[in-house]
Write an enzyme that holds these catalytic residues in place. Structure first.
Site, PDB file in Angstrom:
ATOM      1  N   ARG A   1      11.491 -24.459 -31.162  1.00 53.28           N
ATOM      2  CA  ARG A   1      11.114 -23.913 -29.849  1.00 53.28           C
ATOM      3  C   ARG A   1      10.933 -22.414 -30.006  1.00 53.28           C
ATOM      4  NH1 ARG A   1      10.882 -28.623 -28.942  1.00 53.28           N
ATOM      5  NH2 ARG A   1      11.881 -29.819 -27.270  1.00 53.28           N
TER       6      ARG A   1
ATOM      7  N   MET B   1       9.156  -7.184 -28.999  1.00 53.95           N
ATOM      8  CA  MET B   1       8.121  -6.137 -28.944  1.00 53.95           C
ATOM      9  C   MET B   1       8.217  -5.211 -30.147  1.00 53.95           C
ATOM     10  SD  MET B   1       7.794  -5.035 -24.977  1.00 53.95           S
ATOM     11  CE  MET B   1       6.690  -5.911 -23.868  1.00 53.95           C
ATOM     12  N   GLY B   2       7.425  -4.161 -30.125  1.00 58.00           N
ATOM     13  CA  GLY B   2       7.477  -3.172 -31.209  1.00 58.00           C
ATOM     14  C   GLY B   2       6.123  -2.692 -31.678  1.00 58.00           C
TER      15      GLY B   2
ATOM     16  N   THR C   1      10.101   5.557 -26.337  1.00 59.78           N
ATOM     17  CA  THR C   1       9.557   4.212 -26.571  1.00 59.78           C
ATOM     18  C   THR C   1      10.677   3.298 -27.047  1.00 59.78           C
ATOM     19  OG1 THR C   1       8.175   2.826 -27.995  1.00 59.78           O
ATOM     20  CG2 THR C   1       8.746   4.952 -28.894  1.00 59.78           C
TER      21      THR C   1
ATOM     22  N   ASP D   1       9.979   1.027 -28.945  1.00 61.61           N
ATOM     23  CA  ASP D   1       9.520   0.612 -30.280  1.00 61.61           C
ATOM     24  C   ASP D   1      10.126   1.451 -31.404  1.00 61.61           C
ATOM     25  OD1 ASP D   1       7.891  -0.977 -28.735  1.00 61.61           O
ATOM     26  OD2 ASP D   1       6.097   0.240 -29.025  1.00 61.61           O
TER      27      ASP D   1
ATOM     28  N   GLY E   1       5.208   8.156 -25.085  1.00 59.56           N
ATOM     29  CA  GLY E   1       5.104   7.671 -26.460  1.00 59.56           C
ATOM     30  C   GLY E   1       3.982   8.384 -27.196  1.00 59.56           C
TER      31      GLY E   1
END
Ligand code: F6P
Length: 357
Positions: free
Chosen positions: A275, A179-180, A135, A137, A112
Site C-alpha cells: 500500500r 516532499m523535498g 523551506t 525541503d 525559498g
C-alpha cells in the site's frame, strides 16, 4: 532605517510566523516601523495589500503554522500571471516604484530559492533586502538548516511509526511519499528517524529489482513487512521523475506519483501486498517544533540587526553554531543536495537501509 517591509514567498513552512514575529519585535524595539506585505510581492504590486505590523499584531503567533501575511508561489513580479491571453507580464518596475511610494527603507524577504532569486534581482535594482531562507525541503545552499525542515521530518517520522504497526500486522510493504523536490533530505532524515528499510532519494537513482530484493531478503530473515520512504523527486536508473504538472515560466513543475508506482511494482516483483500513502502538504502544516521556532527567531532577529548595520543583499544563514550573512548572489540558482557519499547516507547504509542502488 525608519520603515521596513516584510513578506513571505513560495510554499509555506512551519516557522514563518516565528520569523515575522522576531522581525517585528526586533524592529519595533529598535524604533523601526514594520509594514507587512501580503501574499509575497503582491503586497508591493497592489498597495492595498499591505498593513502595519505592531507588537500587538504578532502576539501569540510564534506557535502557529503557516504565515499571517499569506504567500504564493505564483507571484514572481518579473513573470506575473494575469488573467489575459497575453501570458505573464513584468510588474517589476511597479514593485520598485511602490517600494519608494510606501516610504520603505528596506525589505526582509522570507522565502525559498525562487523567492530569494527574485529578492536578488530587486537588490540589484537598488532595493535594500535581507533574505531569510525558508523551506521544509532544506535544499538552500550555504545554510546548514532551514526552519520548517525539523517539523516536517518529525511529522513524516511519526507517520512511519504509524505505518510500521499496520505493515507488521498485515505483513505488507508500506510505501510513504514525502516532499523535498529535487533533494532527498526529508526522506533521508525521516527514514532514519522512522526506522525505514528502504529510502529512495533523487540523489541516488534506484533499481526496482534491488528494492524488491531487499523486501525478499527481509522476508527470508523473518521480517514479513517492509517500510519504504520515497522522495517525490526520486527516480529509477535510466528513468525520469514522476511529474503531475509541467512547469511554466511563472510556476515550477509539480512532482508526485512515485509512491504509487513503486508500491505497484514491489507488489508485482515480490508477490507481497503493498500500500502507499502520500504525506503531501500535511508535512507543511501545523505548529513549528521548538528547533524551528528558535532558528526562525534567530534568523528574524539577525535580519533586522543586519539592516540596522546598513547591510543588505545578503541572506541569513546557519553555519553551525553561528548565524551569518551570505551574499544572495552566492545562493541563486544552486540547490543543496544530499551528498550520496556523505556521513548521513553512510550511516543509513551501515545500519542496513537500502537506497535501491
Ligand atoms: O518547496 C516546498 C514544497 O512543499 C516541495 O516539497 C513541494 O514539491 C512543493 O513545495 C509543493 O508545492 P505546492 O504547494 O505548490 O503544491
Amino acid at each position: 532605517m525608519k520603515r521596513i517591509g516584510v513578506l513571505t514567498g513560495g510554499g509555506d513552512a512551519p516557522g514563518l510566523n516565528a520569523v515575522i514575529r522576531a522581525v517585528v519585535k526586533a524592529a519595533c524595539i529598535a524604533g523601526v516601523e514594520c509594514i507587512g506585505l501580503e501574499d509575497s510581492f503582491d503586497g508591493l504590486i497592489y498597495p492595498d495589500r499591505s498593513r502595519p505590523l505592531t507588537l500587538k499584531n504578532v502576539t501569540g503567533i510564534l506557535r502557529i503554522g503557516g504565515t499571517i501575511l499569506g504567500t504564493t508561489n505564483r507571484g514572481n513580479p518579473f513573470v506575473y500571471p494575469v488573467n489575459t491571453s497575453d501570458g505573464p507580464v513584468d510588474y517589476s518596475d511597479r514593485v520598485v516604484e511602490n517600494f519608494h511610494k510606501m516610504g520603505l527603507d528596506a525589505l526582509v524577504v522570507i522565502g525559498g530559492d525562487g523567492t530569494l532569486a527574485i529578492a536578488h534581482e530587486f537588490h540589484k535594482r537598488g532595493v535594500p533586502i535581507v533574505g531569510v531562507p525558508k523551506t521544509i525541503d532544506n535544499d538552500i545552499v550555504e545554510t546548514t538548516m532551514t526552519f520548517g525542515f525539523d517539523t516536517a521530518v518529525a511529522f513524516a517520522s511519526d507517520a512511519l511509526d504509524r505505518l510500521h504497526t499496520t505493515a507488521e500486522s498485515h505483513h505488507r510493504v508500506m510505501v510513504a511519499e514525502v516532499m523535498g523536490r529535487y533533494a532527498g533530505w526529508i526522506a533521508l532524515y525521516a527514514g532514519i528517524a522512522g526506522g525505514a528499510d528502504i529510502v529512495l532519494i533523487p540523489e541516488i537513482p534506484f533499481s526496482l529489482d534491488k528494492v524488491a530484493a531487499r523486501v525478499l531478503e527481509r522476508e527470508a530473515f523473518g521480517a514479513s513487512f517492509s517500510i519504504v520512504v520515497v522522495a517525490e523527486g526520486a527516480y529509477e536508473v535510466g528513468g525520469a521523475r514522476s511529474i503531475v504538472t509541467s512547469g511554466t515560466p511563472d510556476r515550477a513543475e509539480r512532482l508526485g506519483g512515485i509512491a504509487e508506482y513503486v508500491s505497484r511494482e514491489i507488489e508485482r516483483l515480490t508477490g507481497k501486498e503493498s500500500r502507499f500513502v502520500v504525506l503531501g502538504h500535511l508535512q507543511r502544516g501545523g505548529a513549528p517544533l521548538a528547533y524551528d521556532r528558535v532558528l526562525a527567531t534567530r534568523f528574524g532577529s539577525f535580519a533586522v540587526e543586519l539592516l540596522l548595520r546598513g547591510e543588505s543583499g545578503v541572506m541569513t544563514a546557519l553555519q553551525s553554531p553561528d548565524i551569518v550573512a551570505v551574499p544572495l548572489e552566492k545562493i541563486v540558482g544552486r540547490t543543496r543536495n544530499v551528498p550520496p557519499a556523505g556521513d548521513v547516507v553512510r550511516t543509513a547504509r551501515n545500519i542496513g537501509i537500502s537506497f535501491g542502488d
